[in-house]
Design an enzyme around this catalytic site. Structure first.
Site, PDB file in Angstrom:
ATOM      1  N   ASN A  32      -7.954  -2.568  14.064  1.00 23.85           N
ATOM      2  CA  ASN A  32      -9.287  -2.967  13.564  1.00 23.85           C
ATOM      3  C   ASN A  32      -9.343  -4.272  12.733  1.00 23.85           C
ATOM      4  O   ASN A  32     -10.183  -4.462  12.113  1.00 23.85           O
ATOM      5  CB  ASN A  32      -9.954  -1.773  12.892  1.00 23.85           C
ATOM      6  CG  ASN A  32      -9.113  -1.290  11.632  1.00 23.85           C
ATOM      7  OD1 ASN A  32      -8.298  -2.015  10.995  1.00 23.85           O
ATOM      8  ND2 ASN A  32      -9.628  -0.268  11.166  1.00 23.85           N
ATOM      9  N   ASP A  44       0.814  -1.326  -0.080  1.00 20.11           N
ATOM     10  CA  ASP A  44       0.039   0.007   0.079  1.00 20.11           C
ATOM     11  C   ASP A  44       0.795   1.211   0.160  1.00 20.11           C
ATOM     12  O   ASP A  44       2.194   1.139   0.171  1.00 20.11           O
ATOM     13  CB  ASP A  44      -0.915   0.051   1.298  1.00 20.11           C
ATOM     14  CG  ASP A  44      -0.391  -0.715   2.506  1.00 20.11           C
ATOM     15  OD1 ASP A  44       1.032  -0.496   2.502  1.00 20.11           O
ATOM     16  OD2 ASP A  44      -1.035  -0.992   3.358  1.00 20.11           O
ATOM     17  N   HIS A  67      -7.332  -4.701  10.115  1.00 21.79           N
ATOM     18  CA  HIS A  67      -6.996  -4.436   8.681  1.00 21.79           C
ATOM     19  C   HIS A  67      -5.682  -5.314   8.253  1.00 21.79           C
ATOM     20  O   HIS A  67      -4.903  -5.334   9.015  1.00 21.79           O
ATOM     21  CB  HIS A  67      -7.111  -3.113   8.099  1.00 21.79           C
ATOM     22  CG  HIS A  67      -5.912  -2.285   8.614  1.00 21.79           C
ATOM     23  ND1 HIS A  67      -5.898  -0.811   9.302  1.00 21.79           N
ATOM     24  CD2 HIS A  67      -4.467  -2.400   8.947  1.00 21.79           C
ATOM     25  CE1 HIS A  67      -5.094  -0.446   9.748  1.00 21.79           C
ATOM     26  NE2 HIS A  67      -4.081  -1.529   9.280  1.00 21.79           N
ATOM     27  N   GLU A  97      -9.757  -2.100   5.227  1.00 16.95           N
ATOM     28  CA  GLU A  97     -10.010  -1.929   6.145  1.00 16.95           C
ATOM     29  C   GLU A  97     -11.724  -2.557   6.345  1.00 16.95           C
ATOM     30  O   GLU A  97     -12.119  -2.947   5.501  1.00 16.95           O
ATOM     31  CB  GLU A  97     -10.739  -0.174   6.335  1.00 16.95           C
ATOM     32  CG  GLU A  97      -9.379   0.717   6.412  1.00 16.95           C
ATOM     33  CD  GLU A  97      -8.732   0.853   7.722  1.00 16.95           C
ATOM     34  OE1 GLU A  97      -8.862  -0.033   8.266  1.00 16.95           O
ATOM     35  OE2 GLU A  97      -8.170   1.854   8.112  1.00 16.95           O
TER      36      GLU A  97
HETATM   37  C1  F6R Z   1       1.164  -1.063   5.976  1.00 13.57           C
HETATM   38  C2  F6R Z   1       0.070  -2.184   6.184  1.00 13.57           C
HETATM   39  C3  F6R Z   1      -0.635  -2.032   7.507  1.00 13.57           C
HETATM   40  C4  F6R Z   1       0.063  -2.248   8.863  1.00 13.57           C
HETATM   41  C5  F6R Z   1      -0.778  -2.239   9.955  1.00 13.57           C
HETATM   42  C6  F6R Z   1      -0.088  -2.230  11.163  1.00 13.57           C
HETATM   43  O1  F6R Z   1       1.967  -1.547   4.861  1.00 13.57           O
HETATM   44  O2  F6R Z   1      -0.132  -2.810   5.306  1.00 13.57           O
HETATM   45  O3  F6R Z   1      -1.730  -3.039   7.484  1.00 13.57           O
HETATM   46  O4  F6R Z   1       0.767  -3.664   8.850  1.00 13.57           O
HETATM   47  O5  F6R Z   1      -1.382  -0.846  10.049  1.00 13.57           O
HETATM   48  O6  F6R Z   1       0.830  -1.104  11.508  1.00 13.57           O
HETATM   49  P1  F6R Z   1       1.866  -0.899  12.732  1.00 13.57           P
HETATM   50  O7  F6R Z   1       2.811  -1.952  12.249  1.00 13.57           O
HETATM   51  O8  F6R Z   1       2.434   0.214  12.575  1.00 13.57           O
HETATM   52  O9  F6R Z   1       1.074  -1.042  13.975  1.00 13.57           O
END
Ligand code: F6R
Length: 250
Positions: A134, A67, A136, A141
């Site tokens: 959440n 992403d 994701h 999401e």
């Molecule tokens: C980022 C991604 C997100 C993160 C998630 C956790 O490329 O795909 O799904 O893995 O938001 O983020 P952190 O590691 O900052 O808690």
């Protein structure tokens, strides 16, 4: 689903790094699906350390990121392009033309189509995932239905809050509200999926998706339909799951 519980974030990061290092050593032209965020930073550090010590080469590796934020140029220090360069690409011998990250600038629809075209022609050997509070994965999401392909997403408030807390110096005005993310098809097509989650703040998300049927309100629950998923947790992230119900190694 296999669940590995490590003592702490460092051990979990090392564990995942070892999996990726072996993958590249066994198949030098591997296609790696990569994630950003705070969780994988230390695991990328171990890849760089191993590259320097043991000469594991990424010359023929292809990387596909999950992403990117909308409207952040690659040169913006909060963009995922910048993140990957800083935390991984600059420390290994990867060929930059073999690294792919969605482009969140310019013509978004054209960029989404280009990324979907790319994904149609590539088979990811191993996909690294983090998880949001959440549930994701990528930036898929919670929603009424799963999004199959690469798409534009409005980030949920909890995601914006976390991104503001961990990055952007807490300045909400700078935190993007939209991103481009791959959909569940690209993630689920990977031959193997490694989800790394550490810290008590992730415990509820882990418990929620493990205990849920496949449900787009808990996007990570789609992983129940994949036959080669390894969940690498620390004790904090594993603190709400029962040891009996899964193939669980401590
Ligand atoms: C980022 C991604 C997100 C993160 C998630 C956790 O490329 O795909 O799904 O893995 O938001 O983020 P952190 O590691 O900052 O808690």
């Amino acid at each position: 689903m296999k669940i590995i519980v490590c003592d702490n974030h460092h051990e979990a990061s090392k564990y995942v790094a070892e999996i990726f290092i072996k993958q590249v050593q066994n198949k030098p032209n591997s296609v790696l699906g990569l994630a950003t965020g705070s969780t994988p930073i230390e695991m990328y550090y171990y890849l760089i350390k191993d590259h320097k010590l043991n000469n594991t080469s990424y010359r023929d590796v292809i990387t596909i990121n999950l992403d990117e934020y909308v409207k952040l140029e690659a040169s913006n220090s909060q963009s995922y392009h910048y993140f990957m360069e800083k935390h991984l690409f600059s420390g290994i011998d990867i060929n930059k033309s073999n690294t792919f990250i969605p482009d969140g600038t310019g013509d978004i629809n054209a960029n989404i189509k280009a990324y979907n075209d790319l994904l149609e022609n590539i088979n990811i050997d191993i996909q690294l995932l983090g998880i949001g509070r959440n549930c994701h994965i990528g930036f898929n999401e919670p929603d009424d239905e799963f999004q199959i392909g690469t798409h534009l997403v409005n980030l949920k408030q909890s995601t914006i809050d976390d991104n503001a807390r961990l990055f952007f110096d807490g300045d909400y005005s700078l935190v993007p509200k939209q991103a481009i993310t791959v959909g569940v098809k690209a993630i689920m097509s990977a031959k193997q999926i490694i989800l790394l989650a550490t810290g008590k703040q992730k415990a509820q998300a882990i418990s929620n998706f493990l205990n849920s049927q496949i449900n787009p309100q808990f996007p990570a629950s789609i992983l129940h339909a994949h036959n080669n998923v390894v969940l690498v947790l620390d004790k904090g992230a594993a603190s709400l799951i029962g040891k009996d119900s899964y193939d669980y190694t401590e």
